[in-house]
Scaffold this motif. Sequence first.
Motif, PDB file in Angstrom:
ATOM      1  N   SER A 263     -58.601 -21.643   0.711  1.00 56.49           N
ATOM      2  CA  SER A 263     -57.466 -20.802   0.384  1.00 56.49           C
ATOM      3  C   SER A 263     -56.892 -20.092   1.592  1.00 56.49           C
ATOM      4  CB  SER A 263     -57.866 -19.760  -0.662  1.00 56.49           C
ATOM      5  OG  SER A 263     -58.849 -18.889  -0.136  1.00 56.49           O
ATOM      6  N   THR A 264     -57.652 -20.029   2.708  1.00 53.11           N
ATOM      7  CA  THR A 264     -57.202 -19.285   3.868  1.00 53.11           C
ATOM      8  C   THR A 264     -57.243 -20.159   5.103  1.00 53.11           C
ATOM      9  OG1 THR A 264     -59.419 -18.461   4.355  1.00 53.11           O
ATOM     10  CG2 THR A 264     -58.057 -17.129   2.890  1.00 53.11           C
TER      11      THR A 264
ATOM     12  N   LYS B  20     -53.607 -16.836   7.379  1.00 50.50           N
ATOM     13  CA  LYS B  20     -52.584 -17.173   6.387  1.00 50.50           C
ATOM     14  C   LYS B  20     -53.263 -17.455   5.047  1.00 50.50           C
ATOM     15  CE  LYS B  20     -48.848 -18.941   9.319  1.00 50.50           C
ATOM     16  NZ  LYS B  20     -47.968 -20.107   9.603  1.00 50.50           N
TER      17      LYS B  20
ATOM     18  N   LYS C  13     -52.153 -18.906   1.241  1.00 49.94           N
ATOM     19  CA  LYS C  13     -51.065 -19.516   0.485  1.00 49.94           C
ATOM     20  C   LYS C  13     -50.897 -18.870  -0.880  1.00 49.94           C
ATOM     21  CE  LYS C  13     -51.424 -24.042   2.723  1.00 49.94           C
ATOM     22  NZ  LYS C  13     -51.622 -25.507   2.511  1.00 49.94           N
ATOM     23  N   ALA C  14     -49.706 -18.988  -1.424  1.00 46.00           N
ATOM     24  CA  ALA C  14     -49.403 -18.428  -2.745  1.00 46.00           C
ATOM     25  C   ALA C  14     -50.403 -18.922  -3.778  1.00 46.00           C
ATOM     26  CB  ALA C  14     -47.985 -18.821  -3.166  1.00 46.00           C
TER      27      ALA C  14
ATOM     28  N   GLN D 142     -53.594 -18.273  -3.889  1.00 49.88           N
ATOM     29  CA  GLN D 142     -54.948 -18.380  -3.379  1.00 49.88           C
ATOM     30  C   GLN D 142     -55.548 -16.995  -3.129  1.00 49.88           C
ATOM     31  OE1 GLN D 142     -56.504 -21.375  -3.207  1.00 49.88           O
ATOM     32  NE2 GLN D 142     -54.622 -22.186  -4.091  1.00 49.88           N
TER      33      GLN D 142
ATOM     34  N   GLY E 228     -45.676 -10.817   3.281  1.00 52.32           N
ATOM     35  CA  GLY E 228     -45.902 -11.258   1.914  1.00 52.32           C
ATOM     36  C   GLY E 228     -46.466 -10.174   1.012  1.00 52.32           C
TER      37      GLY E 228
ATOM     38  N   GLU F 125     -47.355 -14.901  -2.881  1.00 47.19           N
ATOM     39  CA  GLU F 125     -46.453 -15.791  -2.140  1.00 47.19           C
ATOM     40  C   GLU F 125     -47.203 -16.177  -0.873  1.00 47.19           C
ATOM     41  OE1 GLU F 125     -43.054 -13.616  -0.463  1.00 47.19           O
ATOM     42  OE2 GLU F 125     -44.113 -11.758  -0.935  1.00 47.19           O
ATOM     43  N   ASP F 126     -46.632 -17.026  -0.047  1.00 50.08           N
ATOM     44  CA  ASP F 126     -47.283 -17.348   1.219  1.00 50.08           C
ATOM     45  C   ASP F 126     -47.342 -16.079   2.066  1.00 50.08           C
ATOM     46  OD1 ASP F 126     -47.537 -19.936   0.398  1.00 50.08           O
ATOM     47  OD2 ASP F 126     -45.921 -20.740   1.649  1.00 50.08           O
ATOM     48  N   THR F 127     -48.527 -15.774   2.568  1.00 45.77           N
ATOM     49  CA  THR F 127     -48.762 -14.483   3.202  1.00 45.77           C
ATOM     50  C   THR F 127     -49.495 -14.628   4.530  1.00 45.77           C
ATOM     51  OG1 THR F 127     -50.853 -14.237   2.040  1.00 45.77           O
ATOM     52  CG2 THR F 127     -48.918 -13.301   0.970  1.00 45.77           C
ATOM     53  N   GLU F 128     -49.558 -13.511   5.243  1.00 45.15           N
ATOM     54  CA  GLU F 128     -50.321 -13.452   6.486  1.00 45.15           C
ATOM     55  C   GLU F 128     -50.950 -12.065   6.594  1.00 45.15           C
ATOM     56  OE1 GLU F 128     -49.110 -13.354  11.120  1.00 45.15           O
ATOM     57  OE2 GLU F 128     -48.413 -15.136  10.039  1.00 45.15           O
TER      58      GLU F 128
END
Length: 251
Positions: A12-13, A54, A56-57, A59, A77, A120-123
């Motif tokens: 997931s990461t 990162k 992902k949406a 996860q 995000g 959402e896609d994040t960091e």
Amino acid sequence: MSLACSSASDASTTAIPPLKTHCSNCNLRDLCLPCGMKPSDVGGLDELHFTRTKVKAGQALYHEGQPFRNIYAVRMGTFKSSLTMADGREQVSGFQMAGELMGLDGIANGAYASNSTALEDTEVCTIPYDQISSLAAASASMQQAVSRLMSREIVREHSLMMLLGSMNAEERLAAFLLNLSQRLKLRGYSASEFHLRMSRAEIGSYLGMKLETVSRTFSAFQQQGILEVDKRHIRILDAEALKRIFETRVH
């Protein structure tokens, strides 16, 4: 930034190359970890070289019960925090956006007390807690800054929830939208027009409302000319009316 995230091996990461931006010159420094710190202490943070990761949406960044090693600063995000109830249902306990911290609930017992999931896609910046503790032990001003930071995050997470106990559906949704609007404004985004990253069901879980009630209340606000609603896209047409609904209960 270079230390590995505790969950970086999870599908997931994804760990990504070191940041060129450090705490001292990050555009989120007034919202995140360096807020209120002396320049010399912020320089100390730069030496830690935090990892960025990162997610992902959909996860998870970490799970309830996972051993606590890091706190996380959202760079980009939106995340939701949630608890797993005894019957397996999810209870949403908060939403986090850029400049806010996650994982502080793991400090007390050495394990995360909630789940953190990307909407959402994040960091994120991964901040090893033992290194922050070492810095705090070596500097009184750093210790004060970290304590103040943790207090701020705890208050932020619980202040809205404390208000919700005696509110009706319209007051709860008004409080939620005003809180979200103010947080977006602090980050340089529009306070009156935004896209909700969370679903109606997640909002309902957070506010203690049924999905049908959330949808009905959004519709009522639209009919009253307070909001313009297009699925998850929200435009606040009458912020003063929202404030009046909220302040009726507060005062």
